[in-house]
Design an enzyme around this catalytic site. Structure first.
Site, PDB file in Angstrom:
ATOM      1  N   CYS A 158       0.848  -1.195   0.000  1.00 27.94           N
ATOM      2  CA  CYS A 158       0.000   0.000   0.000  1.00 27.94           C
ATOM      3  C   CYS A 158       0.880   1.241   0.000  1.00 27.94           C
ATOM      4  O   CYS A 158       1.871   1.330   0.732  1.00 27.94           O
ATOM      5  CB  CYS A 158      -0.917  -0.004   1.229  1.00 27.94           C
ATOM      6  SG  CYS A 158      -1.930   1.489   1.384  1.00 27.94           S
ATOM      7  N   HIS A 216      -7.662   2.832   2.870  1.00 25.90           N
ATOM      8  CA  HIS A 216      -6.980   3.817   2.027  1.00 25.90           C
ATOM      9  C   HIS A 216      -7.504   3.828   0.586  1.00 25.90           C
ATOM     10  O   HIS A 216      -7.501   4.883  -0.063  1.00 25.90           O
ATOM     11  CB  HIS A 216      -5.464   3.553   2.047  1.00 25.90           C
ATOM     12  CG  HIS A 216      -4.841   3.913   3.353  1.00 25.90           C
ATOM     13  ND1 HIS A 216      -3.800   3.196   3.920  1.00 25.90           N
ATOM     14  CD2 HIS A 216      -5.133   4.917   4.227  1.00 25.90           C
ATOM     15  CE1 HIS A 216      -3.472   3.763   5.084  1.00 25.90           C
ATOM     16  NE2 HIS A 216      -4.263   4.798   5.296  1.00 25.90           N
ATOM     17  N   CYS A 266       0.510   2.920   3.638  1.00 27.53           N
ATOM     18  CA  CYS A 266       0.819   2.201   4.873  1.00 27.53           C
ATOM     19  C   CYS A 266       1.648   0.971   4.503  1.00 27.53           C
ATOM     20  O   CYS A 266       2.064   0.813   3.349  1.00 27.53           O
ATOM     21  CB  CYS A 266      -0.445   1.814   5.648  1.00 27.53           C
ATOM     22  SG  CYS A 266      -1.473   0.579   4.823  1.00 27.53           S
ATOM     23  N   ARG A 271     -10.890  -2.065   2.714  1.00 23.80           N
ATOM     24  CA  ARG A 271     -11.633  -1.610   3.887  1.00 23.80           C
ATOM     25  C   ARG A 271     -11.344  -2.489   5.099  1.00 23.80           C
ATOM     26  O   ARG A 271     -11.015  -3.659   4.982  1.00 23.80           O
ATOM     27  CB  ARG A 271     -13.136  -1.619   3.597  1.00 23.80           C
ATOM     28  CG  ARG A 271     -13.506  -0.786   2.385  1.00 23.80           C
ATOM     29  CD  ARG A 271     -14.994  -0.635   2.299  1.00 23.80           C
ATOM     30  NE  ARG A 271     -15.406  -0.204   0.961  1.00 23.80           N
ATOM     31  CZ  ARG A 271     -16.518   0.467   0.712  1.00 23.80           C
ATOM     32  NH1 ARG A 271     -17.311   0.781   1.692  1.00 23.80           N
ATOM     33  NH2 ARG A 271     -16.831   0.813  -0.518  1.00 23.80           N
ATOM     34  N   TYR A 310     -14.079  -3.921  -8.132  1.00 27.34           N
ATOM     35  CA  TYR A 310     -15.053  -3.204  -7.309  1.00 27.34           C
ATOM     36  C   TYR A 310     -15.288  -1.813  -7.886  1.00 27.34           C
ATOM     37  O   TYR A 310     -14.350  -1.130  -8.312  1.00 27.34           O
ATOM     38  CB  TYR A 310     -14.553  -3.072  -5.868  1.00 27.34           C
ATOM     39  CG  TYR A 310     -15.604  -2.566  -4.913  1.00 27.34           C
ATOM     40  CD1 TYR A 310     -16.538  -3.436  -4.376  1.00 27.34           C
ATOM     41  CD2 TYR A 310     -15.682  -1.221  -4.572  1.00 27.34           C
ATOM     42  CE1 TYR A 310     -17.521  -2.986  -3.506  1.00 27.34           C
ATOM     43  CE2 TYR A 310     -16.652  -0.751  -3.707  1.00 27.34           C
ATOM     44  CZ  TYR A 310     -17.576  -1.642  -3.178  1.00 27.34           C
ATOM     45  OH  TYR A 310     -18.555  -1.190  -2.320  1.00 27.34           O
ATOM     46  N   HIS A 359     -28.078 -19.450   4.359  1.00 32.68           N
ATOM     47  CA  HIS A 359     -28.669 -20.779   4.412  1.00 32.68           C
ATOM     48  C   HIS A 359     -29.842 -20.778   5.389  1.00 32.68           C
ATOM     49  O   HIS A 359     -29.840 -20.035   6.376  1.00 32.68           O
ATOM     50  CB  HIS A 359     -27.601 -21.782   4.867  1.00 32.68           C
ATOM     51  CG  HIS A 359     -28.060 -23.213   4.873  1.00 32.68           C
ATOM     52  ND1 HIS A 359     -28.699 -23.797   3.807  1.00 32.68           N
ATOM     53  CD2 HIS A 359     -27.976 -24.175   5.832  1.00 32.68           C
ATOM     54  CE1 HIS A 359     -28.973 -25.059   4.100  1.00 32.68           C
ATOM     55  NE2 HIS A 359     -28.558 -25.309   5.326  1.00 32.68           N
ATOM     56  N   CYS A 407     -32.694 -24.050  -0.067  1.00 34.95           N
ATOM     57  CA  CYS A 407     -32.976 -24.359   1.336  1.00 34.95           C
ATOM     58  C   CYS A 407     -34.174 -23.564   1.851  1.00 34.95           C
ATOM     59  O   CYS A 407     -34.876 -24.012   2.761  1.00 34.95           O
ATOM     60  CB  CYS A 407     -31.744 -24.094   2.195  1.00 34.95           C
ATOM     61  SG  CYS A 407     -31.000 -22.471   1.912  1.00 34.95           S
TER      62      CYS A 407
END
Length: 832
Positions: free
Chosen positions: A198, A231, A201, A220, A258, A792, A334
């Site tokens: 990173c 970050h 960090c 996250r 993402y 489930h 289920c």
């Protein structure tokens, strides 16, 4: 050979070769759960392609005259050991997908078996068996036609297989709206194939590459302290660069992508091109980090809810026999398994479908796989007969968590039929058990129009009282319901101090970047939930007919009747501040015995004055037309489960300003009495004016209202008055009972025939059962996971004085039923 030739020539015209669109039922009998692996094998009609077990094939021949069947018999055997293997069996695969019953999901079992298959042609009524390779010597035309039909049946996708091609595995993602327009900076950034860190960090895992500027930042922080230092998301807030890919998940098959803007995992069809911009060759990358799905699976397993609800830490005694039959998970089914186990523990459903099995089967249409009553009766018989409640074939050593597993039943036809045409239940995605329960109840209503209706055990009347605070006048209405939805007042938790201490420790851990403390679950008394249900609710912007203007009102909800079986849903699922659906982690000690007599409705009281019942005026042609609304936002809201009309109003009143603003409007108005009413146009002829609906009432809606005890005329009138809204139509009837009775009397006095007026002489009102409001807990359904879209379900049912856990194919005596963690509870009335 002459006899064989003569027999085949006589049936040759009825032999068909399946074409595209034909459903080949070669996995399951239409009337039972016999399969090719059953002792008698499976007989497939070579004309209709329906499958029948040994018990039903003769009956099908007698009913239809179809004489020729293809008989399939499979015998399972262990696969031969790999002679080149130097080690024992490999360890059981760890779940890699957030799914149940599909490849990579939970509880998958390695296929250790192969099958010997015996195929022959059987001609009735002679029971003449012809092996598949016994067609030599027949005329070429006869042999070729029969051989091609046999081959086509064997190679065709079975009907159940066609249903499985859309199986959901928990990782289905949408293509990002940024995928085709992503701007990438020309900054000459090149990313090495390994050794990442990173840039803000020292994190060297859970790293995300921003695909606009090439920044590498950590992800996250999770609730338990794992994850990153936030970050990557902070970088998005500063720059607005939307897409990031998780380093370590990149393989030639794809990666975790993402979208911060869309707040979801997404697909990027141009991923290879976007990665190449930074010098990354997808074809040379290998997976070194966990995907987001793997992380969520690990998190679910750590929480402990799964172990508590499934009683995983206790050695449970397997149960077999009638009423103790497991149901196979067909891929996130289920929710269906749990609901149907509970329903067929109720005598009314047993009498309706299982006791009348033979009559239902005899009157089944030509294709029984598409008949609702047939498939429900078949499912009920499969669960209650005990024929399929036997230990799973123990060829080879079972895994420890597979002990007690049954062969059970696989209700593929039932699932296909019950979900037909439904946008959710027709898929293999996980669903909300409460929504499926109501969906099944609705299907029963449609198919019990003029016969015994087992839904009556759940049906009750709700009395709603609205009191205008400006005039002190009241309005009473009644509606039909099947579920008591119980709110969870989190501020009533008994362990507030522990929760506050946990939140403080959690805050400190986040600041110090330390692991979070052990989760503390809120303990809310059931009595507080009951008080919250019965407490008056304030309704803002209420249209008061007494004022002919908007006012503030108080709404009180009570029971106008008490059902034989009371279904209680704990409202655990809600929305977070980011509008993401989430589940309240709460423990509620549900009572074994329950008395809700105090919630009985009283009706209009002495001294109360009713508001005038003023019918809204009709829309005139010169009134304003419906505005243009953002359909994409409406669809997003509808997919969250809100009514279409409410979603349209939300988008309208927020000026097409986006899904967040519309969701704010929905959450602040969902308790309004007109929440689900059609959009009211400003400047129209009155506050009740709506866009006229020219479509005639649907027959399904009419039949549903008629099944509640109303006449067809009343149903049609109510639906027309409410723009074909089924729920509002029933409310409308209750608020116009006196008018309907007067109209019925007028029709009779004007000389209508007895046949015409007989339906009007029946008392107005739905068919509900009433009695004391005292109940005893007999079943509950529990959910594990973070939302209804994943996880489930299992159910616990009290039978013969003991609790039994039904976990798909596993049926065992329960040692520690987690009654405080349930989602849907079923209470039965205590006999007076």
């Amino acid at each position: 050979m002459a006899e064989l030739s003569e027999a085949l020539l006589s049936v040759l015209p009825s032999i068909r070769v399946p074409k595209a669109g034909d459903r080949v039922q070669k996995d399951e009998c239409a009337f039972s759960f016999d399969t090719p692996e059953s002792d008698g094998g499976l007989y497939i009609c070579m004309n209709t392609f329906l499958g029948f077990g040994k018990q039903y094939v003769e009956k099908h021949y007698q009913k239809t005259g179809q004489r020729v069947y293809l008989h399939l018999k499979r015998t399972r055997k262990l696969k031969e050991e790999d002679t080149n293997s130097t080690a024992g069996d490999p360890p059981r695969k760890k779940p890699t997908r957030l799914a149940i019953g599909v490849e990579g999901g939970f509880d998958i079992t390695e296929e250790k078996f192969e099958y010997d298959e015996d195929v022959k042609i059987v001609i009735f009524p002679e029971h003449l068996d012809i092996p598949r390779d016994g067609l030599e010597g027949l005329p070429d035309m006869v042999r070729d036609r029969i051989a091609s039909a046999v081959e086509a049946i064997l190679t065709a996708d079975s009907a159940s297989r066609k249903q499985e091609v859309q199986a959901w595995d928990g990782e289905v993602r949408r293509v990002s709206k940024h995928a085709f327009s992503l701007q990438q900076l020309q900054n000459d950034v090149r990313i090495p194939p390994c050794g990442w860190k990173c840039s803000k960090c020292d994190m060297r895992e859970n790293l995300w590459l921003n695909m606009t500027d090439g920044a590498i930042l950590c992800g996250r922080r999770y609730f338990d302290g794992s994850g990153g230092n936030n970050h990557a998301v902070e970088h998005y807030r500063e720059t607005g660069y939307p897409l990031a890919v998780k380093l370590g998940t990149i393989t030639p098959d794809g990666a975790d992508v993402y979208s911060y803007d869309e707040d979801d995992m997404v697909l990027d069809p141009n991923l290879a091109e976007h990665l190449a911009h930074f010098g990354i060759d997808m074809l040379k990358m290998q997976k070194t980090d966990k995907t987001m799905t793997e992380l969520e699976i690990d998190m679910n397993q750590r929480i402990g809810e799964w172990e508590l609800i499934q009683e995983s830490g206790v050695q449970l005694k397997p149960l077999y026999g009638p009423g103790y039959t497991g149901i196979r998970n067909l891929g996130n089914s289920c929710y269906l398994n749990s609901v149907m186990q509970v329903l067929f523990s109720i005598p009314d459903f047993q009498r309706k479908y299982v006791d009348k099995l033979e009559k239902i089967f005899q009157s089944a249409p030509s294709d029984p796989t598409q008949d609702f009553s047939t498939q429900v009766a078949k499912l009920g018989h499969g669960l209650l007969s005990g024929e399929y409640s036997k230990p799973a074939s123990a060829d080879g050593e079972q895994q420890p968590d597979q002990k007690g597993m049954q062969n059970g039943i696989a209700p593929r036809m039932f699932k296909s039929l019950i979900g037909k045409g439904h946008p959710e239940f027709s898929t293999n995605r996980q669903q909300d058990a409460q929504e499926f329960f109501l969906h099944f109840i609705n299907m029963v209503e449609r198919n019990c129009r003029s016969s015994e209706n087992p839904n009556e055990v759940f049906r009750f009347l709700v009395e709603e009282k609205l009191k205008c605070l400006a005039t002190e006048k009241v309005k009473y209405t009644q509606r039909v319901d099947y579920i008591m939805q119980l709110p969870v007042p989190m501020d009533a938790a008994l362990n507030k101090d522990e929760l506050l201490e946990y939140e403080e420790k959690k805050r400190q851990a986040e600041e110090e970047k330390q692991p979070l403390p052990e989760l503390v679950r809120a303990k809310v008394p059931f009595s507080s939930c009951l008080e919250a249900y019965g407490a008056p609710e304030q309704v803002d912007d209420f249209w008061s007919t007494a004022l002919q203007a908007k006012s503030v009102a108080l709404k009180t909800t009570r029971f106008a009747s008490f059902p034989d079986y009371l279904v209680i849903q704990i409202k655990k699922f809600t929305f977070g501040l980011d509008w993401v659906p989430k589940k309240l982690d709460v423990s509620i000690e549900m009572p074994e015995e329950l008395d809700i007599s105090a919630l009985q409705g009283t009706g209009l009281q002495d001294g109360e004055e009713e508001m005038p019942d003023i019918a809204p005026p009709l829309v005139t042609p010169d009134e304003p037309k419906a505005p243009m609304l953002d359909e994409s936002v409406i669809i997003q809201l509808v997919e969250m489960g809100f009514p279409m009309d409410a979603c349209r109003k939300a988008v309208y009143y927020t000026g097409n300003s986006g899904v967040e603003a519309a969701m704010n409007w929905v959450m602040s108005h969902m308790d309004d009495p007109d929440f689900a009413n059609p959009l009211v146009l400003p400047g129209s002829s009155g506050p009740g004016s709506t866009i006229a609906c020219p479509d005639p009432p649907s027959e399904d809606s009419v039949a549903t209202i008629v099944s509640m005890g109303f006449s067809r005329d009343q149903a049609m009138k109510a639906l027309r008055a409410t723009n074909n809204s089924l729920e509002r139509a029933v409310d409308w009837i209750f608020s116009h009972i006196d008018d309907l009775d007067a109209e019925a009397a007028m029709d009779i006095s004007e000389g209508r025939s007895a046949a015409e007026s007989i339906s009007e002489s029946v008392p107005v009102g739905p068919k509900v059962r009433d009695g004391p409001g005292k109940y005893q807990l007999f079943a509950f359904i529990s959910h594990m996971g973070t939302s209804t879209m994943c996880g489930h379900y299992v159910c616990h049912i009290k039978k013969d004085g003991r609790w039994v856990i039904y976990n798909d194919q596993k049926v065992c005596a329960s040692e520690k039923p987690p009654k405080d963690l349930g989602y849907i509870y079923f209470y039965q009335r205590i006999p007076s």
